[in-house]
Design a protein around this motif. Structure first.
Motif, PDB file in Angstrom:
ATOM      1  N   LYS A   1      11.704   4.039  -2.424  1.00  0.00           N
ATOM      2  CA  LYS A   1      11.405   4.040  -4.119  1.00  0.00           C
ATOM      3  C   LYS A   1      11.847   5.692  -4.649  1.00  0.00           C
ATOM      4  O   LYS A   1      12.152   6.545  -3.370  1.00  0.00           O
ATOM      5  N   HIS A   2      12.408   6.104  -5.563  1.00  0.00           N
ATOM      6  CA  HIS A   2      11.666   4.873  -7.421  1.00  0.00           C
ATOM      7  C   HIS A   2      13.282   4.814  -6.977  1.00  0.00           C
ATOM      8  O   HIS A   2      14.219   5.717  -7.686  1.00  0.00           O
ATOM      9  N   PHE A   3      13.709   3.582  -7.872  1.00  0.00           N
ATOM     10  CA  PHE A   3      14.833   3.470  -7.664  1.00  0.00           C
ATOM     11  C   PHE A   3      15.455   2.841  -9.485  1.00  0.00           C
ATOM     12  O   PHE A   3      14.922   2.502  -9.873  1.00  0.00           O
TER      13      PHE A   3
ATOM     14  N   ASP B   1       0.997  -1.777  -0.335  1.00  0.00           N
ATOM     15  CA  ASP B   1       0.380  -0.068  -0.093  1.00  0.00           C
ATOM     16  C   ASP B   1       0.771   1.072   0.213  1.00  0.00           C
ATOM     17  O   ASP B   1       2.068   0.949   0.375  1.00  0.00           O
ATOM     18  N   ASP B   2       0.423   2.021  -0.801  1.00  0.00           N
ATOM     19  CA  ASP B   2       1.317   3.768  -0.455  1.00  0.00           C
ATOM     20  C   ASP B   2       1.177   4.349   0.756  1.00  0.00           C
ATOM     21  O   ASP B   2      -0.203   4.072   1.382  1.00  0.00           O
ATOM     22  N   GLY B   3       1.436   5.053   1.181  1.00  0.00           N
ATOM     23  CA  GLY B   3       2.897   5.244   0.178  1.00  0.00           C
ATOM     24  C   GLY B   3       3.874   6.720   1.576  1.00  0.00           C
ATOM     25  O   GLY B   3       3.025   6.579   2.692  1.00  0.00           O
TER      26      GLY B   3
ATOM     27  N   SER C   1       8.384  -4.025  -9.188  1.00  0.00           N
ATOM     28  CA  SER C   1       8.048  -3.013 -10.363  1.00  0.00           C
ATOM     29  C   SER C   1       7.181  -1.545  -9.721  1.00  0.00           C
ATOM     30  O   SER C   1       6.641  -2.087  -9.048  1.00  0.00           O
ATOM     31  N   ASP C   2       7.783  -0.071 -11.036  1.00  0.00           N
ATOM     32  CA  ASP C   2       7.039   0.667 -10.163  1.00  0.00           C
ATOM     33  C   ASP C   2       5.205   0.050 -10.965  1.00  0.00           C
ATOM     34  O   ASP C   2       5.377  -0.974 -11.965  1.00  0.00           O
ATOM     35  N   TRP C   3       4.249   0.214 -11.227  1.00  0.00           N
ATOM     36  CA  TRP C   3       3.243   0.305 -11.088  1.00  0.00           C
ATOM     37  C   TRP C   3       2.717   0.449 -12.812  1.00  0.00           C
ATOM     38  O   TRP C   3       2.925   1.947 -12.886  1.00  0.00           O
TER      39      TRP C   3
ATOM     40  N   SER D   1       1.061  17.509  -7.833  1.00  0.00           N
ATOM     41  CA  SER D   1       0.940  16.414  -7.975  1.00  0.00           C
ATOM     42  C   SER D   1       1.982  15.749  -8.730  1.00  0.00           C
ATOM     43  O   SER D   1       3.071  16.134  -9.941  1.00  0.00           O
ATOM     44  N   GLU D   2       1.823  14.111  -8.161  1.00  0.00           N
ATOM     45  CA  GLU D   2       2.677  13.091  -9.307  1.00  0.00           C
ATOM     46  C   GLU D   2       1.933  13.140 -10.572  1.00  0.00           C
ATOM     47  O   GLU D   2       1.209  13.289 -11.078  1.00  0.00           O
ATOM     48  N   SER D   3       2.501  12.639 -11.620  1.00  0.00           N
ATOM     49  CA  SER D   3       2.623  12.242 -12.867  1.00  0.00           C
ATOM     50  C   SER D   3       2.644  14.074 -13.405  1.00  0.00           C
ATOM     51  O   SER D   3       2.601  14.531 -15.113  1.00  0.00           O
TER      52      SER D   3
HETATM   53  C1  BGC Z   1       3.945   5.519  -8.001  1.00  0.00           C
HETATM   54  C2  BGC Z   1       4.504   4.349  -7.101  1.00  0.00           C
HETATM   55  C3  BGC Z   1       3.396   4.579  -6.311  1.00  0.00           C
HETATM   56  C4  BGC Z   1       2.021   3.573  -7.523  1.00  0.00           C
HETATM   57  C5  BGC Z   1       1.349   2.973  -6.606  1.00  0.00           C
HETATM   58  C6  BGC Z   1       3.039   4.499  -8.966  1.00  0.00           C
HETATM   59  O1  BGC Z   1       2.360   5.504 -10.031  1.00  0.00           O
HETATM   60  O2  BGC Z   1       4.944   5.836  -8.652  1.00  0.00           O
HETATM   61  O3  BGC Z   1       5.498   5.505  -5.847  1.00  0.00           O
HETATM   62  O4  BGC Z   1       3.638   3.835  -5.274  1.00  0.00           O
HETATM   63  O5  BGC Z   1       1.669   4.337  -8.324  1.00  0.00           O
HETATM   64  O6  BGC Z   1       0.608   3.690  -6.362  1.00  0.00           O
END
Ligand code: BGC
Length: 724
Positions: A184-186, A75-77, A262-264, A469-471
């Protein structure tokens, strides 16, 4: 805890914090366990083994019921144990999955307190256990190379040493609860733009000295049981199938025994990934049997392209992790949302807040005679546990800034709220709305009226979790939502205006620095956000946060941008700034930042004196022990982080102007003779550079200057030592 209480005549001797906040030791897998792993391995069919190597749900994988092998439940995170989701990422609508919201990564880094990192990990580990998870996808600590990176708020800092000290303790904390940390993230996932396709072409010295040290420390000192491969490529090869990164460095040099996840959706091949170090393929979209590590892997084994030995090694690693977690002895039951967890959040939040400017000593707030305070800005009522794309928490509760002030002042002072700006931000999908929106004149007018009719104003501006935000990366460092207009308008009508900026990454607050006298920096500070913030403003807490990254005066000054090495060309990105990341760049190139790395004021003042070393000549195998005295010369008790940087003037290789090599946070009581002796240890081997020709670390003989400062640019004391 850090009440502004007077003490006198205290002399305390502290020893250096060398990454050992005394966590409970996790038992190594014994020979007996190894025998059990071997017994299980013999009973598993090839099909069962392969079923253990790929996802079977958004966050779950493997599990062989017939042999009582539990699933891997991730689970995140970084912000806490996220809400349970069903296929498609919709909420599972449970009533049992609310959790504690922990401060974001850069907030934790701003505490400069590895003991808090341990408590963060420990408490999140307890929550993960209570929620039936055996792998926490945390901590995340890629180097903050570009301040625009959308995940800067999740990560720690721009400095490998600070990152490493925090990473080690976060890992130890999580794993003390028999839950695997997944670092993460390696590796080199330093931007979100094109993260799934970009190749990072970084030179070996920068890779070893800047981007890998915290991972190495997390594995070799922290003992992390799992690691997540990054989405991007390193030198043309995806990190999830990068033989150099995974097999040679991680499993070879660092002797990593756990599993690489792996990352998702970050796996790109069957044979390449299987033969080059990936152990578990995760992703979030069914059908799971179509994954690279599902039917295709079985076919590849049958076709002789992947050996059974390779499969066995992966299964061994997974069972090894399970024997440290769900299959371990004395498995703790876990705890969710306890008062202790709230206290940890409060303590981190309280120590993370950075006082940027206090020119009129308006802070701590003296409320005598104050009848009304205008509380202005969307961030006064905004919550940060959810938002944007990526990790979030269904927080059991989150105290906003306004609620925090109401809790502390509600009975004595009239708090008048005005929203000031609209923070609606939709970066994804249809009806996108960006940061260029014009100010909402109605909201600004209301804010002006509220400020005019109040004794003082506190403005809450900055980013939020939709905006960072991510992405996606931010396009600029500008404050969003036309906040500058609001700041100028409110400041013009009320001279007693305090500006509180909330964010997880640097912003351009140059105009505010120039025009406003009182500035506080806060973060996405978890469930106790508002209480901690109010206590800092009111002086129950003396601020002690220090910036974990440089705030550039202009984004153009930032190394990757200045070198035109971001966001890459033709899906390649050469890190041409090399080792000169963050303050290493600004100091070496003599570029004045807006706020430098390590900066942060206090309500009191400290005087540094007497930096000394017991001797001046050192062999490469020895440790330099430096001591100095820090005196509290102000009116309040307070915590100070003494930072020790090292420079080498004459060198045969390129050197950064200075590098952080030790730090220590100390609590110093108030009083005429209140002095603390701080001891800082630097093993001489930590002065080594990575020699690309011999592929080894080398300590160059000669003179080194140790510099003790309150920040990277406020050096108070220095002393020269010689390495033989
Ligand atoms: C993120 C990871 C996260 C995974 C699962 C990915 O998009 O980069 O950091 O753990 O999603 O939610």
């Amino acid at each position: 805890m850090k009440a502004l209480v007077s003490f006198c005549c205290a002399l305390v001797v502290f020893s250096i914090f060398q990454s050992n906040a005394q966590p409970k030791k996790v038992k190594p897998v014994t020979d007996k366990t190894e025998a059990k792993i071997q017994t299980l391995m013999k009973q598993l069919t090839l099909e069962e083994k392969i079923s253990m190597l790929h996802a079977n749900g958004i966050f779950s994988a493997g599990g062989v019921q017939r042999l009582n092998i539990p699933q891997i439940m991730t689970d995140d995170g970084p912000l806490g144990v996220r809400e349970d989701v069903k296929e498609g990422w919709g909420s599972a609508n449970l009533t049992t999955d609310s959790a504690t919201f922990f401060p974001n990564g850069s907030a934790l880094a701003a505490t400069w307190n590895p003991e808090l990192a341990f408590r963060y990990g420990h408490d999140m580990g307890e929550e993960a256990r209570a929620r039936g998870k055996n792998v926490m996808l945390a901590p995340a600590f890629n180097i903050c190379r570009v301040p625009l990176c959308g995940r800067t708020y999740e990560y720690y800092s721009e400095d490998p040493f600070l990152n490493a000290r925090l990473a080690v303790q976060s890992v130890k904390g999580i794993q003390s609860q028999h839950v695997a940390a997944c670092v993460k993230h390696f590796a080199v996932n330093n931007q979100e733009i094109e993260r799934g396709r970009i190749s990072v072409d970084v030179d070996e010295r920068a890779l070893r000295e800047i981007y890998l040290p915290a991972f190495k420390a997390g594995i070799t000192e922290g003992g992390a049981w799992t690691i997540m491969s990054a989405y991007n490529k390193l030198r043309g090869v995806y990190c999830s199938e990068n033989d150099y990164l995974l097999d040679q460095v991680l499993k070879g040099e660092w002797k990593f025994k756990g599993m690489v996840i792996s990352d998702w959706g970050g796996t790109h091949s069957t044979v390449g990934a299987a033969n080059h170090g990936l152990d578990l393929e995760m992703g979030s979209r069914p059908p799971y049997n179509t994954y690279f590590f599902a039917d295709k892997l079985l076919d590849s084994v049958k076709a002789g392209k992947v050996s059974e030995k390779v499969i066995d090694e992966k299964v061994h690693r997974i069972l090894w992790v399970l024997y440290h977690t769900d299959m371990s002895d004395n498995l703790p039951a876990g705890k969710l949302n306890t008062p202790e967890h709230s206290k940890t959040v409060y303590d981190i939040a309280a120590e993370s807040i950075v006082l940027l400017k206090n020119d009129r000593n308006l802070l701590p707030l003296k409320t005598a005679g104050i009848k009304s305070i205008a509380v202005i800005g969307d961030n006064a009522t905004h919550t940060f546990h959810l938002g944007g794309f990526g990790a979030g928490v269904k927080a059991r509760y989150e105290i906003t800034a306004l609620q925090g002030l109401q809790n502390r002042l509600g009975k004595t002072v009239e708090l008048k709220y005005a929203q000031g700006y609209s923070a609606v931000y939709r970066p994804f999908g249809k009806n996108q709305r960006t940061e260029t929106a014009k100010p909402d004149s109605g909201l600004v007018a209301e804010a002006i009226a509220t400020a005019k009719s109040s004794d003082m104003a506190i403005l809450f501006i900055g980013g939020n979790r939709d905006y960072e935000s991510e992405s996606r990366d931010r396009k600029t460092l500008d404050l969003p939502f036309s906040e500058q207009v609001l700041v100028d308008s409110v400041t013009a009508v009320n001279p007693n205006t305090i500006v509180v900026v909330v964010g997880g990454a640097p912003y351009d607050i140059g105009k505010i620095k120039q025009n406003n006298h009182t500035i506080v920096w806060s973060w996405y500070n978890g469930s106790e956000n508002g209480n901690a913030l109010a206590d800092v403003l009111l002086g129950k807490i003396n601020p002690s946060g220090k910036l974990p990254f440089t705030f550039p005066a202009s984004i153009k000054d930032s190394p990757a941008i200045a070198m035109d090495a971001y966001p890459g060309k033709d899906l390649h990105e050469e890190y041409t700034e090399g080792i000169l990341v963050g303050y290493r760049w600004f100091d070496t190139k003599k570029i004045e930042p807006l706020y430098c790395f390590g900066y942060g004021l206090s309500y009191t003042s400290f005087k540094y004196a007497g930096l000394t070393v017991a001797k001046k000549l050192f062999k490469p195998t020895e440790t330099i022990t430096a001591t100095l005295k820090v005196k509290n010369t102000g009116k309040y008790a307070g915590k100070e982080t003494v930072q020790l940087y090292v420079s080498k003037a004459e060198s045969k290789i390129q050197r950064a102007d200075k590098e952080l090599k030790a730090f220590k946070k100390v609590n110093i009581p108030v009083g005429q003779t209140a002095t603390v002796t701080v001891t800082l240890n630097i093993p001489v081997k930590d002065l080594a550079y990575y020699d690309v020709d011999s592929h080894s670390w080398k300590v160059e003989p000669g003179e080194y200057t140790l510099q003790a400062g309150t920040s990277s640019r406020d050096i108070k004391q220095s002393v020269v030592v010689t390495v033989l």
